[in-house]
Structure formats: C-alpha cells, structure tokens
Design a protein around this motif. Structure first.
Motif, mmCIF file in Angstrom:
data_model
loop_
_atom_site.group_PDB
_atom_site.id
_atom_site.type_symbol
_atom_site.label_atom_id
_atom_site.label_comp_id
_atom_site.label_asym_id
_atom_site.label_seq_id
_atom_site.Cartn_x
_atom_site.Cartn_y
_atom_site.Cartn_z
ATOM 1 N N VAL A 156 0.961 -1.252 -0.124
ATOM 2 C CA VAL A 156 -0.115 -0.037 -0.028
ATOM 3 C C VAL A 156 1.010 0.933 -0.292
ATOM 4 C CG1 VAL A 156 -1.937 1.694 1.107
ATOM 5 C CG2 VAL A 156 -1.834 -1.771 1.153
ATOM 6 N N HIS A 164 2.544 1.716 -3.163
ATOM 7 C CA HIS A 164 1.215 2.187 -4.037
ATOM 8 C C HIS A 164 0.605 3.180 -4.394
ATOM 9 C CE1 HIS A 164 -2.673 1.127 -6.438
ATOM 10 N NE2 HIS A 164 -3.095 2.465 -6.134
ATOM 11 N N HIS A 220 -6.687 5.089 1.420
ATOM 12 C CA HIS A 220 -5.908 4.096 0.768
ATOM 13 C C HIS A 220 -6.352 3.125 2.536
ATOM 14 C CE1 HIS A 220 -4.164 4.780 -2.967
ATOM 15 N NE2 HIS A 220 -4.732 6.338 -2.698
ATOM 16 N N ALA A 221 -6.727 1.600 1.847
ATOM 17 C CA ALA A 221 -6.563 0.610 3.432
ATOM 18 C C ALA A 221 -8.163 0.667 3.402
ATOM 19 C CB ALA A 221 -5.462 0.590 3.539
ATOM 20 N N THR A 232 -9.740 3.684 -2.789
ATOM 21 C CA THR A 232 -8.696 2.357 -3.387
ATOM 22 C C THR A 232 -8.978 1.441 -1.773
ATOM 23 O OG1 THR A 232 -7.445 3.753 -4.826
ATOM 24 C CG2 THR A 232 -6.220 1.251 -4.124
ATOM 25 N N HIS A 275 -7.011 -2.685 -1.718
ATOM 26 C CA HIS A 275 -6.285 -2.981 -1.356
ATOM 27 C C HIS A 275 -5.724 -4.731 -0.375
ATOM 28 C CE1 HIS A 275 -3.563 0.746 -2.461
ATOM 29 N NE2 HIS A 275 -4.556 1.369 -2.094
ATOM 30 N N SER A 276 -7.220 -4.685 -0.019
ATOM 31 C CA SER A 276 -7.086 -5.916 0.881
ATOM 32 C C SER A 276 -8.610 -7.080 0.754
ATOM 33 C CB SER A 276 -7.161 -5.999 2.417
ATOM 34 O OG SER A 276 -6.324 -5.428 2.750
ATOM 35 N N CYS A 302 -10.760 -1.112 -6.728
ATOM 36 C CA CYS A 302 -9.780 -2.123 -6.310
ATOM 37 C C CYS A 302 -8.708 -2.838 -7.189
ATOM 38 C CB CYS A 302 -11.363 -3.753 -6.531
ATOM 39 S SG CYS A 302 -12.117 -2.841 -4.852
ATOM 40 N N VAL A 303 -7.577 -3.257 -6.519
ATOM 41 C CA VAL A 303 -6.356 -3.861 -7.053
ATOM 42 C C VAL A 303 -6.379 -4.944 -8.149
ATOM 43 C CG1 VAL A 303 -5.398 -2.246 -5.911
ATOM 44 C CG2 VAL A 303 -5.843 -5.194 -4.900
ATOM 45 N N CYS A 337 -10.499 -8.915 -5.841
ATOM 46 C CA CYS A 337 -10.618 -7.665 -4.935
ATOM 47 C C CYS A 337 -12.147 -7.001 -4.987
ATOM 48 C CB CYS A 337 -9.742 -7.217 -4.452
ATOM 49 S SG CYS A 337 -9.866 -4.912 -3.640
ATOM 50 N N ASN A 352 -2.088 -2.572 -9.076
ATOM 51 C CA ASN A 352 -0.984 -2.240 -8.958
ATOM 52 C C ASN A 352 0.044 -2.347 -9.786
ATOM 53 O OD1 ASN A 352 -1.155 -1.608 -6.358
ATOM 54 N ND2 ASN A 352 -1.104 -3.957 -5.659
ATOM 55 N N THR A 393 2.220 -7.556 -5.308
ATOM 56 C CA THR A 393 2.810 -6.595 -5.488
ATOM 57 C C THR A 393 4.166 -6.623 -5.299
ATOM 58 O OG1 THR A 393 2.133 -4.732 -5.270
ATOM 59 C CG2 THR A 393 3.779 -4.378 -6.427
#
Length: 483
Positions: free
Chosen positions: A19, A22, A98-99, A122, A124-125, A153-154, A158, A178, A303
């Motif tokens: 994260v 990113h 983020h997150a 965004t 990431h999880s 979403c990445v 996700c 990513n 990543t």
C-alpha cells in the motif's frame, strides 16, 4: 484538468509495504501529469510534521496514537479540525483514501464528504465474512463507502469481495491493478556492473544436481502471509533438496517462530534470516536467488511477486485471492494453501530451474510491458474526471444513505454524520477560513499529451525540454519566479 489531491492512509513510508509503495508511485506519476498531490498519514518515531519527498510530494505526519500494525486509534471527530486545516491550506479538491483497515482513511472520507469534497477509495485487501474482526471491518467499510464517489480495487477478486462486503453497486467500482517500476527491479544479468559474466544475457544455463539453488522469501511475518505454512514447509523442502538454500527477509510477530524452527532443525547454514529490509534493498536481495516463494493465505494482488518476476525469478505462490490474475502461468508455479502442495510445487519449480525449461531471462521485459505506473495514473485520472462532475449531495440525502446501512448501525451512522456536520459548522464559525494561511504550491509540471508524444518520437526534444527547465536556468545563474 489538474486537480489538488490528498491521499490519506495510515500505511505510508517509512513503513514498507505494498500500500505504501502504491501510494507513493501513484502520487509521483500524478505529479508528473500536472496534478498536485499531498499525503496525509500518522507520525512515526523521528518523522513528524511536514516532510517533502521526491518530486515535491508533501507529506503531513499527524500526531495520533497508533495501536495495531501502525494503525491509528479511532477517534472519529478529533481528526476533523486538523484535517480541515490541511484541506483548506492546500486547496484540496479530491480526497483519495487507501486501505480498509486505515482509520485515518475512513475518517478523512467522512470529513471530506461533510465539507463537500469529492472522495475516492482504493481497497487493497481481502476480508472474510464470518469472524468478528471481518464483520466489524465490513460494517465500517459499508459506512464509509455508502457515501463515496467511486471505489477502486486492485484486482477483480478484490472487486467481488469489496462489492459483497460493502453492498455496493458494481458499476461504481473499478479495477486498476498495482504496477512496478521495472527499471528498479532488473535481473542481475541485465546490469553490466553486477553481471557475473561479461557476455550478453541469454537463456539460463541448466544447473547440475550439485549446483546450489536459492529460494527467496520477502514478506511481513504475519499469519495471513502464510508464515505458518512456510515454517512447516522449509524443513521438508531442505530435506528433499540438499543443494537448496533459503533467504528470508521481513519482520513481524512470527519472527520468533521462524528462528525457533531454524534452531530446532539445525538449519543455520541453509536458512539466512535478514530481518526487515528497506524497499530500495528488495531488488538486491531478490537477485541473490532463482526462485521466489510466496505462501500467502490471503492476497488481493501481491506486488512483490511482480517485482520478483521482474528480477528474473521463477515464482511459487498459493492460488488465493487475486494472485492468479497477476502473472501468466509460465512465470508461476501455483499451489493450494496447504503444506503438502506447497512443498510439491516448490520441488517442481526447483526441477524446472535445474533443467533450464523456464526462460527467466525473458521475464523482465514481459513484466515491463504488462505493468506501468503511468498507465495506473492515467486510469486513476479518468476516475477523478468522472467524480469531479458529480453533484454535491445535500445533508438529508447523505443521511438517507447512512440510514440504510442497518437497523442499529444505520442510526449510529446517522448520528455520526450529524455530529460531524455540526462540528463543521462550529469550525466554520469559530475558526473561519480567512484565518488559515494558504500554502504556496510546489511548481507544477506542465503536462501536454501532444508534447509527450513528440518527445517519444523525437529524442532531441527531451534535450530541449531539459535546457528550458527551471533547474537549467538556475544553473545558468538566471532568476526564476518559481511558478
């Protein structure tokens, strides 16, 4: 159209992680495209106040108490006065959080919506739906995303997970993966100063049965990263493969268990524990091996496996989350998140490396074509263009959204939104905007799509642009106005 953007998260440098990387890479590329980007995160020991990163990215380290895994203690409203001051000082138009587990992110999006700003989130999880921690996280995410302009979403996995957890309309969720700076993760054979051989890089030489193979693991040593699987698998792999060694880098609560495994099996000469490594040192660790092992139990993207492939490593990874979307099959050996299957997949990878069947020398250029932060920035910019045209919602419309979040949770969310709005009115009266100094912006880069295309077609144009840059004028002793 250039925007003033604030990226907010508890996860940022100097803490290493996906994260964090990113956010920095995306912010840097957005600055290259003419936008203004600031970062808002919490303070770290020895790093408080305002810091400037490369490319003129200003970072605000706010003094809040951290609890678990560098996440701030949730305060809901105490962050609002400081956040409002930052937003007004920097003339922020879009707040990008983020997150899912970042309290600063959730609070910033709530306050930004109260102030009438555009918001983007965004994720990431990946999270489950049954355990208590996931239930609370999902309810918090539903609260935040019920009043957000757009969600990113990445990976597609996700996205499915986020849509289900927050009960979102899939049309307001985009997938932007990513990326990796491929030039920072070059194989050893492509760096002439480090190459073992002066000859040009070519197909990998088949290794004999007595040649050593090094397996690299770079990960946070937490349960969700599959460290328990790794602890159980390493002794079995080394027992079957006498000429294999491991290099493990990372830190976390499972570090003690890892050290005990090494001592219990007397593997000190075959397992090297490096501890935490900085992100700029990751490449130097990776090029020491031929295989990268990623035993994660839950991963939205991963990543680090892209970085490993870019360094010319064959990747062994678990088939979980969004990992199967990241790399093509010829770069990876997949395993189920079980010890037996992980050991078998690692043994298959070792045999492929020994036989020279895998063209790892081609991985770097292939990854370079697949992933680019410039492409990520362009796609994110389109999201900003879309949300900037959205109309601002009245308070009553926001309260209707919150009220639909649950029988009891909906009423609690409505109370939070009302108190937040009253606090905003109080701050507007007793701390008027006129008393807040406006910061001078870092000189923005002039971004022109036509000129960029011309530079690609005409290498001399890059020389001309450098000669006309403010830095060049300062070297000549001429004054610049900094605009």
């Amino acid at each position: 159209m250039p925007y003033n953007i604030a990226m907010v998260s508890d996860n940022f440098f100097p803490q290493p992680g996906g994260v964090e990387s990113h956010m920095y890479q995306l912010a840097s590329k957005l600055v290259d495209r003419g936008h203004k980007v600031i970062i808002v995160t919490h303070a770290y020991p020895g790093r408080t106040g305002i810091r400037y990163l490369t490319n003129g990215i200003k970072t605000y380290h706010v003094p809040f108490w951290t609890i678990y895994r560098e996440t701030t203690f949730p305060t809901v409203f105490s962050f609002f006065p400081m956040f409002r001051n930052i937003v007004i000082r920097e003339r922020i138009e879009i707040v990008h959080g983020h997150a899912s587990l970042s309290n600063l992110c959730h609070e910033a999006i709530l306050h930004a919506r109260t102030m009438g700003l555009r918001t983007v989130f965004t994720d990431h999880s990946l999270f489950g739906f049954a355990d208590a921690g996931s239930i609370l996280t999902n309810k918090l995410l539903k609260f935040t995303l019920s009043d957000v302009d757009h969600c990113i979403c990445v990976s597609h996995t996700c996205k499915e997970n986020c849509v289900l957890r927050a009960d979102l309309d899939p049309s307001m969720v985009s997938v932007i993966p990513n990326a990796v700076v491929a030039d920072n993760f070059r194989p050893l054979s492509q760096n002439t100063t480090e190459s073992r051989s002066p000859s040009a890089p070519g197909p990998p030489r088949p290794l004999g049965p007595s040649d050593d193979i090094t397996i690299v693991v770079i990960s946070r040593l937490f349960y969700n990263k599959g460290i328990d699987l790794l602890i159980a698998a390493i002794p079995r792999i080394l027992a079957n493969q006498p000429h294999v060694r491991f290099i493990v880098a990372g830190s976390g609560p499972k570090a003690i268990d890892f050290e005990q495994m090494v001592e219990r099996n007397v593997l000190q000469d075959r397992v090297t524990l490096l501890g935490p490594v900085r992100h700029e040192q990751v490449r130097d660790v990776m090029v020491r091996g031929q295989i990268y092992l990623n035993p994660s139990l839950m991963e939205a993207f991963g990543t680090v496996i892209v970085e490993a492939a870019s360094c010319g490593l064959y990747v062994v990874c678990t088939r979980v989350g969004g990992v199967p979307e990241v790399l093509p099959s010829h770069m990876t050996e997949f395993a189920a998140p079980e010890v037996d299957d992980l050991v078998a997949a690692t043994n298959r990878a070792i045999e492929k490396i020994r036989s020279g069947k895998v063209r790892t020398d081609l991985f770097h250029n292939q990854v370079k074509q697949m992933y680019s932060w410039t492409d990520v920035a362009q796609r994110t910019e389109r999201i900003y263009d879309e949300v900037s045209t959205n109309r601002s919602l009245a308070l009553i419309d926001r309260l209707k959204r919150y009220y639909g979040c649950g029988v009891w949770a909906g009423k609690l969310f409505v109370m939070c939104a009302v108190v937040d709005f009253l606090l905003f009115i109080f701050l507007e009266i007793f701390a008027p905007r006129e008393r807040i100094d406006i910061c001078k912006d870092w000189p923005k880069k002039a971004f022109n799509k036509d000129s960029k295309e011309e530079e690609r077609n005409n290498p001399k144009s890059d020389v001309i642009s450098r000669k006309r840059s403010p830095r060049h004028r300062r070297r000549k002793g001429q004054e610049t106005d900094g605009s």
